[in-house]
Design an enzyme around this catalytic site. Structure first.
Site, PDB file in Angstrom:
ATOM      1  N   LEU A 212      18.104 -23.706  34.208  1.00  0.00           N
ATOM      2  CA  LEU A 212      17.076 -24.401  34.975  1.00  0.00           C
ATOM      3  C   LEU A 212      16.817 -25.764  34.357  1.00  0.00           C
ATOM      4  CD1 LEU A 212      14.652 -24.626  36.992  1.00  0.00           C
ATOM      5  CD2 LEU A 212      13.266 -23.510  35.217  1.00  0.00           C
TER       6      LEU A 212
ATOM      7  N   CYS B  63      -9.056 -38.891  44.323  1.00  0.00           N
ATOM      8  CA  CYS B  63      -7.883 -38.118  44.760  1.00  0.00           C
ATOM      9  C   CYS B  63      -8.310 -36.887  45.545  1.00  0.00           C
ATOM     10  CB  CYS B  63      -7.048 -37.708  43.553  1.00  0.00           C
ATOM     11  SG  CYS B  63      -5.971 -39.016  42.928  1.00  0.00           S
TER      12      CYS B  63
END
Length: 422
Positions: A191, A387
């Protein structure tokens, strides 16, 4: 009446005309507006001159950073929660402009030289793509600062809430597992995590799915702590991290993840990025792409136009950052040899994540000031709050997109999504 009194009268006139729905307290102690609820405090008469000289979003941010304006009896979220008070444009037309203009010259001409404000902006923020210096501007602030508001694993990306009542620690565990399941990780697979941060994704994947992990990052502070955490888990033989660009990588990987890194690339570098992912991913391999997007407006010129809030975010928080649209993302995948299998919008999850971060930072604000200084702590509180509101209003989106490197024949993916929710 001196210039300071006239500045107060200008502010009073504006507030009484606009009726914003919250109280405003002047530097004199005078309160204008409702007797209860959140209060916007104006601590410096200089704001009148500032707004006349440079009426911009950046000026408002600088006022907040310098504490020329502040909040009492509530938080920034409380102002957002107030009911709409009507259209601002119509109210602005009602301002007694002649009365304001009579007071304005005295305020402007009596004003002393402006004292310098702390400059927290990044270097060359409006170029396309974040340099290593720009990455360090954002991520190398202080690991201790990030610990104040992130979860215990220090995952600095959108959480995944199986229930919006869940806390941030549970949401980030569930997010890491959600990603691992989407990647269909298997023991022994390699990975790659691009922009691996403090190592949480790699540690989770290796411990729970038996993979061998490799990460790249441009942040020295994050990498140092990530390596310490990997050693503490006894995973040094299973996880490696390099401080280098993804473009410098070689070899091949069964699975690749990119979580909250793509926003830094800049539109000019997207083609090279997707080509690199294609080169690094084995045929049939799975790539998970987790990134914020802007809204398409049909016309490309309009879509890519940077509004004042967007420019401020790039200037102060993410130098060099640019957002594409989900349509551009999917088009790039198909153009660079990938098959798109799954697209999930996590907008409401990120609104919740950022709100929890902001609330946690606010609760430990004295510690934040001690760590990074009051100006930067205030900037980050404003950023996290903004945000959250941006995603709640659907002004921005965040998607997890699952693709495979195109290959003939069966994809190897399950026929349904049922395995993701077992």
């Amino acid at each position: 009446m001196d210039a300071t009194d006239k500045a107060a009268r200008i502010v009073r006139t504006v507030v009484e005309t606009l009726k914003p729905g919250f109280a405003v307290k002047l530097w004199t102690g005078e309160r204008i507006g409702p007797a209860t609820g959140p209060v916007l405090t104006v601590n410096d008469p200089d704001i009148v001159w500032q707004m006349v000289r440079r009426p911009s979003f950046s000026t408002l941010i600088e006022m907040w950073i310098s504490k020329a304006v502040d909040v009492e009896d509530g938080s920034l979220f409380d102002f957002y929660a107030l009911p709409s008070q009507g259209k601002l444009r119509s109210k602005l037309k009602a301002l007694p402009k002649l009365a304001i203009l009579r007071d304005l010259p005295a305020v402007l001409f009596s004003r002393k030289q402006m004292t310098a404000r702390t400059d927290l902006s990044g270097r060359n923020p409006f170029v396309s793509g974040s340099s290593q210096e720009a990455i360090q501007h954002h991520y190398d602030i202080s690991n201790a600062f990030y610990r104040l508001f992130l979860d215990e694993r220090m995952v600095y990306s959108c959480g995944y809430f199986k229930d919006f009542a869940d806390g941030i620690d549970q949401a980030q565990i569930d997010k890491l597992d959600h990603i691992c399941r989407k990647l269909r990780l298997k023991p022994g697979e390699r990975l790659l995590d691009i922009g691996c941060g403090w190592g949480a994704m790699l540690i989770h994947a290796v411990k729970n799915y038996g993979v061998v992990g490799h990460g790249v990052s441009l942040s020295e502070a994050q990498t140092q702590l990530a390596r310490e955490r990997i050693r503490a888990e006894g995973l040094e033989d299973r996880i490696t991290i390099e401080i280098k660009s993804y473009a410098e990588l070689s070899g091949s990987f069964d699975k690749v993840s990119s979580i909250g890194m793509f926003e830094h690339l800049g539109l000019a570098n997207h083609a090279a990025y997707f080509s690199t992912i294609h080169r690094l991913l084995k045929p049939g391999g799975i790539y998970l792409h987790h990134a914020i997007t802007r809204r398409s407006k049909g016309d490309m010129k309009k879509t890519l136009r940077k509004g004042p809030e967007y420019k401020a975010l790039i200037k102060y928080i993410f130098p060099g950052g640019e957002l594409d649209t989900i349509g551009m993302t999917l088009g790039n995948f198909e153009a660079h040899g990938f098959l798109v299998y799954d697209v999930e919008n996590l907008r409401e999850h990120y609104a919740r994540t950022c709100r929890l971060w902001a609330e946690r930072l606010h609760a430990r604000f004295d510690e934040a000031i001690a760590e990074v200084g009051e100006a930067k702590a205030r900037l980050w509180l404003l950023y996290l709050t903004g945000c959250s509101i941006t995603f709640e209003r659907a002004s921005a989106q965040i998607f997890q997109t699952v693709v495979t490197r195109r290959a003939r024949g069966p994809s190897g993916l399950p026929p349904t999504r049922a395995d993701l929710y077992r």
